[in-house]
Motif scaffolding. Structure first.
Motif, mmCIF file in Angstrom:
data_model
loop_
_atom_site.group_PDB
_atom_site.id
_atom_site.type_symbol
_atom_site.label_atom_id
_atom_site.label_comp_id
_atom_site.label_asym_id
_atom_site.label_seq_id
_atom_site.Cartn_x
_atom_site.Cartn_y
_atom_site.Cartn_z
ATOM 1 N N ASN A 40 -42.686 5.059 -22.137
ATOM 2 C CA ASN A 40 -41.915 5.541 -20.884
ATOM 3 C C ASN A 40 -42.834 6.920 -20.146
ATOM 4 O O ASN A 40 -41.765 7.684 -19.601
ATOM 5 N N GLN A 41 -43.805 7.105 -20.403
ATOM 6 C CA GLN A 41 -44.540 8.435 -20.086
ATOM 7 C C GLN A 41 -44.047 9.521 -20.413
ATOM 8 O O GLN A 41 -43.810 10.610 -19.547
ATOM 9 N N ILE A 42 -43.532 9.347 -21.813
ATOM 10 C CA ILE A 42 -42.837 10.843 -22.446
ATOM 11 C C ILE A 42 -44.177 11.508 -23.003
ATOM 12 O O ILE A 42 -44.924 10.844 -23.766
ATOM 13 N N PRO A 43 -44.403 12.798 -23.005
ATOM 14 C CA PRO A 43 -45.521 13.410 -23.288
ATOM 15 C C PRO A 43 -45.155 13.687 -24.990
ATOM 16 O O PRO A 43 -44.122 14.030 -25.427
ATOM 17 N N ALA A 44 -46.484 13.513 -25.803
ATOM 18 C CA ALA A 44 -46.392 13.832 -27.015
ATOM 19 C C ALA A 44 -46.278 15.344 -27.417
ATOM 20 O O ALA A 44 -45.660 15.689 -28.650
ATOM 21 N N SER A 158 -39.803 14.807 -9.718
ATOM 22 C CA SER A 158 -40.858 15.011 -10.687
ATOM 23 C C SER A 158 -40.840 13.928 -11.728
ATOM 24 O O SER A 158 -41.868 13.376 -12.045
ATOM 25 N N LEU A 159 -39.458 13.382 -12.039
ATOM 26 C CA LEU A 159 -39.164 12.393 -12.942
ATOM 27 C C LEU A 159 -39.938 11.129 -12.300
ATOM 28 O O LEU A 159 -40.841 10.242 -13.222
ATOM 29 N N SER A 189 -38.431 20.184 -20.413
ATOM 30 C CA SER A 189 -37.896 18.774 -20.610
ATOM 31 C C SER A 189 -38.904 17.871 -20.602
ATOM 32 O O SER A 189 -40.060 18.010 -19.869
ATOM 33 N N ASP A 190 -38.943 16.687 -21.405
ATOM 34 C CA ASP A 190 -40.070 15.702 -21.531
ATOM 35 C C ASP A 190 -39.682 14.698 -20.163
ATOM 36 O O ASP A 190 -40.703 14.051 -19.761
ATOM 37 N N LEU A 191 -38.725 14.729 -19.530
ATOM 38 C CA LEU A 191 -38.350 13.869 -18.245
ATOM 39 C C LEU A 191 -39.179 14.535 -16.971
ATOM 40 O O LEU A 191 -39.649 13.616 -16.272
ATOM 41 N N PHE A 192 -39.204 15.764 -16.950
ATOM 42 C CA PHE A 192 -39.905 16.407 -15.327
ATOM 43 C C PHE A 192 -40.699 17.720 -15.760
ATOM 44 O O PHE A 192 -39.907 18.234 -16.881
#
Length: 360
Positions: A40-44, A158-159, A189-192
């Motif tokens: 879900n496009q969450i950065p490592a 941004s999300l 946040s990882d979300l935005f």
């Protein structure tokens, strides 16, 4: 803590029949790179970027109420002409964001988009393009539900942009944006993406970015494939830890104005990104011979002149030359004298730090 469920639109009771909005959104250049992502496009790992000013996408989105038939309905024009090969990416974007924006199937959209830089220039347009599209979608949501707050508007934009292209979430606001949770960055946040939360030193105000177009061809490897190569990469965990550490360092650097250490971190990050690609399986070399010639010329010029100019790279051959505004004249002369010959057709683009997305 904010969760993805907080961004599911529900109270959009206002009825609108038709309208249009228009936004521009810029590209951005990461200083600490994100490379590798989860579902879900969450950065490592977290990243931080300069928002650019001149390299941007301008998108107008018209909408007309229609009977919801369970499908998405849109036309797409790129620089005034139908662009069928762009449509699958927009359709996929709508699919990804539909749970957050269930009103999308209630309208037919006419999307007209253009870039201020040549589409075939080798500059990634996905970040600016998806950011501009997300801003238009949120303008429609705001029209449907005027009570949403400004913070919610920009966080959700941004999300949504992130779901289209990860780095697009850093193109919504400026001047410096952090994406990914980091213990020392308030609200991260990882979300935005979030605007850098503390004061940036005057040394980094109006920072310049001249983009040297070494190779304007298609990317050798897509960003999606590149990020996936970090799964089971032998150096992945060390790289993710390094990114956290470098973000801590660059936070202090941006606050104190330490240009010398800024150069060290930014150049190391650029080379580390390419090292990850060279040590993955399969492996890729994304730099070209002229990329290396430019890097060596920058090092030589900096050592001889003591002018604080440095480079960074995206996942490709082009070189971003970064430098303070007060040395702009000298650096541009150096570029014209010594670096233009390494650029494809002698092309380069002058840019600088910008403020993010703007409505028309």
């Amino acid at each position: 803590m904010i969760s993805e469920n907080d961004f599911i639109a529900s109270n959009y009771t206002l009825q609108i029949e038709k309208g249009d909005f228009q936004w521009s959104a810029p590209s951005n250049i990461a200083l600490v790179k994100y490379w590798g992502k989860k579902d879900n496009q969450i950065p490592a790992n977290p990243s931080i970027s300069f928002t650019l000013n001149n390299c941007k996408t301008i998108t107008k989105m018209g909408f007309v109420k229609r009977v919801n038939d369970g499908n998405f309905s849109f036309d797409l024009l790129f620089e005034g002409r139908p662009k069928e090969d762009f449509k699958p990416k927009i359709h996929k974007f709508f699919e990804r964001i539909f749970d957050y924006c269930p009103y999308l199937k209630d309208f037919h959209f006419t999307i007209e988009t253009e870039n201020t830089f040549p589409h075939s220039s080798g500059i990634a347009s996905s970040a600016s393009g998806m950011a501009a599209l997300a801003m238009n979608v949120m303008s429609i949501e705001k029209a449907l539900n005027p009570s949403i707050s400004e913070d919610y508007f920009y966080q959700k934009a941004s999300l949504l942009a992130r779901l289209g292209s990860g780095s697009a979430c850093r193109s919504i606001k400026g001047e410096v944006v952090v994406w990914g949770h980091h213990a020392e960055i308030s609200g991260s946040s990882d979300l935005f993406g979030v605007t850098f939360p503390t004061t940036i030193h005057a040394n980094f105000k109006n920072y310049q970015d001249t983009i040297l177009l070494v190779d304007k061809g298609e990317k050798q490897v897509s960003s999606t494939v590149g990020h996936d190569l970090m799964h089971n990469h032998p150096f992945a965990e060390q790289r993710f830890a390094q990114a956290h550490d470098n973000l801590s360092k660059i936070k202090a650097i941006l606050e104190t104005g330490d240009v010398e250490n800024f150069i060290k971190i930014v150049e190391s990050e650029a080379l580390t990104l390419h090292a990850m690609m060279m040590t993955s399986m399969p492996y890729f070399i994304l730099m070209k011979p002229n990329t290396l010639e430019i890097i060596n010329a920058i090092w030589k010029f900096r050592n001889e002149s003591n002018i604080p100019v440095c480079f960074t790279l995206d996942a490709g051959a082009n070189v971003h030359v970064l430098y303070p505004q007060d040395v702009k004249e000298k650096v541009l002369q150096f570029i014209k004298n010594e670096l233009v010959g390494y650029c494809q057709n002698g092309q380069y683009i002058c840019d600088e730090i910008g403020m993010g997305a703007l409505s028309f």
